[in-house]
Design a protein around this motif. Structure first.
Motif, PDB file in Angstrom:
ATOM      1  N   LEU A   4     -19.402  41.431  -3.019  1.00 38.39           N
ATOM      2  CA  LEU A   4     -20.767  41.384  -3.535  1.00 38.39           C
ATOM      3  C   LEU A   4     -21.199  39.936  -3.721  1.00 38.39           C
ATOM      4  CD1 LEU A   4     -20.292  44.104  -6.308  1.00 38.39           C
ATOM      5  CD2 LEU A   4     -21.258  44.440  -4.033  1.00 38.39           C
ATOM      6  N   VAL A   5     -22.423  39.643  -3.301  1.00 38.97           N
ATOM      7  CA  VAL A   5     -22.966  38.290  -3.444  1.00 38.97           C
ATOM      8  C   VAL A   5     -24.366  38.394  -4.040  1.00 38.97           C
ATOM      9  CG1 VAL A   5     -23.623  36.162  -2.293  1.00 38.97           C
ATOM     10  CG2 VAL A   5     -21.619  37.455  -1.489  1.00 38.97           C
ATOM     11  N   GLU A   6     -24.555  37.762  -5.198  1.00 38.75           N
ATOM     12  CA  GLU A   6     -25.855  37.762  -5.846  1.00 38.75           C
ATOM     13  C   GLU A   6     -26.683  36.565  -5.401  1.00 38.75           C
ATOM     14  OE1 GLU A   6     -22.862  39.067  -9.126  1.00 38.75           O
ATOM     15  OE2 GLU A   6     -22.999  37.555  -7.533  1.00 38.75           O
ATOM     16  N   SER A   7     -27.986  36.735  -5.440  1.00 45.07           N
ATOM     17  CA  SER A   7     -28.909  35.637  -5.159  1.00 45.07           C
ATOM     18  C   SER A   7     -30.214  35.904  -5.901  1.00 45.07           C
ATOM     19  CB  SER A   7     -29.161  35.497  -3.655  1.00 45.07           C
ATOM     20  OG  SER A   7     -29.751  36.669  -3.143  1.00 45.07           O
ATOM     21  N   GLY A   8     -31.047  34.865  -5.990  1.00 44.29           N
ATOM     22  CA  GLY A   8     -32.371  35.042  -6.568  1.00 44.29           C
ATOM     23  C   GLY A   8     -32.538  34.538  -7.982  1.00 44.29           C
ATOM     24  N   GLY A   9     -31.479  34.047  -8.584  1.00 45.28           N
ATOM     25  CA  GLY A   9     -31.602  33.511  -9.924  1.00 45.28           C
ATOM     26  C   GLY A   9     -32.374  32.196  -9.917  1.00 45.28           C
ATOM     27  N   GLY A  10     -32.658  31.699 -11.110  1.00 42.06           N
ATOM     28  CA  GLY A  10     -33.373  30.431 -11.208  1.00 42.06           C
ATOM     29  C   GLY A  10     -34.003  30.239 -12.562  1.00 42.06           C
ATOM     30  N   LEU A  11     -34.960  29.321 -12.603  1.00 38.96           N
ATOM     31  CA  LEU A  11     -35.661  28.989 -13.843  1.00 38.96           C
ATOM     32  C   LEU A  11     -37.074  29.556 -13.801  1.00 38.96           C
ATOM     33  CD1 LEU A  11     -36.006  27.359 -16.494  1.00 38.96           C
ATOM     34  CD2 LEU A  11     -36.649  25.406 -15.055  1.00 38.96           C
ATOM     35  N   VAL A  12     -37.468  30.207 -14.876  1.00 38.08           N
ATOM     36  CA  VAL A  12     -38.804  30.780 -14.959  1.00 38.08           C
ATOM     37  C   VAL A  12     -39.299  30.653 -16.388  1.00 38.08           C
ATOM     38  CG1 VAL A  12     -37.953  33.107 -15.460  1.00 38.08           C
ATOM     39  CG2 VAL A  12     -40.182  32.819 -14.341  1.00 38.08           C
ATOM     40  N   GLN A  13     -40.613  30.586 -16.550  1.00 34.98           N
ATOM     41  CA  GLN A  13     -41.184  30.542 -17.887  1.00 34.98           C
ATOM     42  C   GLN A  13     -41.218  31.936 -18.498  1.00 34.98           C
ATOM     43  OE1 GLN A  13     -45.032  28.627 -17.473  1.00 34.98           O
ATOM     44  NE2 GLN A  13     -44.160  26.659 -18.064  1.00 34.98           N
ATOM     45  N   ALA A  14     -41.205  31.979 -19.803  1.00 35.01           N
ATOM     46  CA  ALA A  14     -41.304  33.253 -20.502  1.00 35.01           C
ATOM     47  C   ALA A  14     -42.556  33.994 -20.045  1.00 35.01           C
ATOM     48  CB  ALA A  14     -41.346  33.028 -22.007  1.00 35.01           C
TER      49      ALA A  14
END
Length: 124
Positions: A4-14
């Motif tokens: 399994l390989v995850e992707s798509g994370g990052g920094l976002v504002q509330a």
């Protein structure tokens, strides 16, 4: 064996949105229940959401219900976690996991395979 390989994370504002994706190897991906868990430093890994083999059943943690949506595409061997209305407390490393049994979706110990994790950061 499933990888399994995850992707798509990052920094976002509330209040913003992110979409995590979990790509799986293996021809029998459709035979596995898939779940998402998250973990903050020094804390236990906690259940977020899970989806049955045929997408007929989904389960969510109370803390994300109504904001997160889990889905899967067995033809593409992928599972997605759409995260809307993100809050600073959603900041964690998110893990995709797969299990061959069809009970206890919310229990971490029942999952056989895990991804490496994807960091989600939500700024206030």
């Amino acid at each position: 064996q499933v990888q399994l390989v995850e992707s798509g994370g990052g920094l976002v504002q509330a209040g913003g949105s992110l979409r995590l994706s979990c790509a799986a190897s293996g021809r029998t991906f459709s035979s596995y229940v898939v779940g998402w868990f998250r973990q903050a430093p020094g804390k236990e890994r906690e259940f977020v959401a899970a989806i049955s083999r045929s997408s007929g059943n989904t389960v969510y943690a109370d803390s994300v219900k109504g904001r997160f949506t889990i889905s899967r595409d067995n033809a593409k061997n992928t599972v997605a976690l759409q995260m809307n209305s993100l809050k600073p407390e959603d900041k964690d490393v998110y893990y995709c996991a797969a299990k061959s049994t069809t009970t206890q979706y919310t229990t971490r110990r029942g999952y056989d395979y895990w991804g490496q994790g994807s960091q989600v950061t939500v700024s206030s």
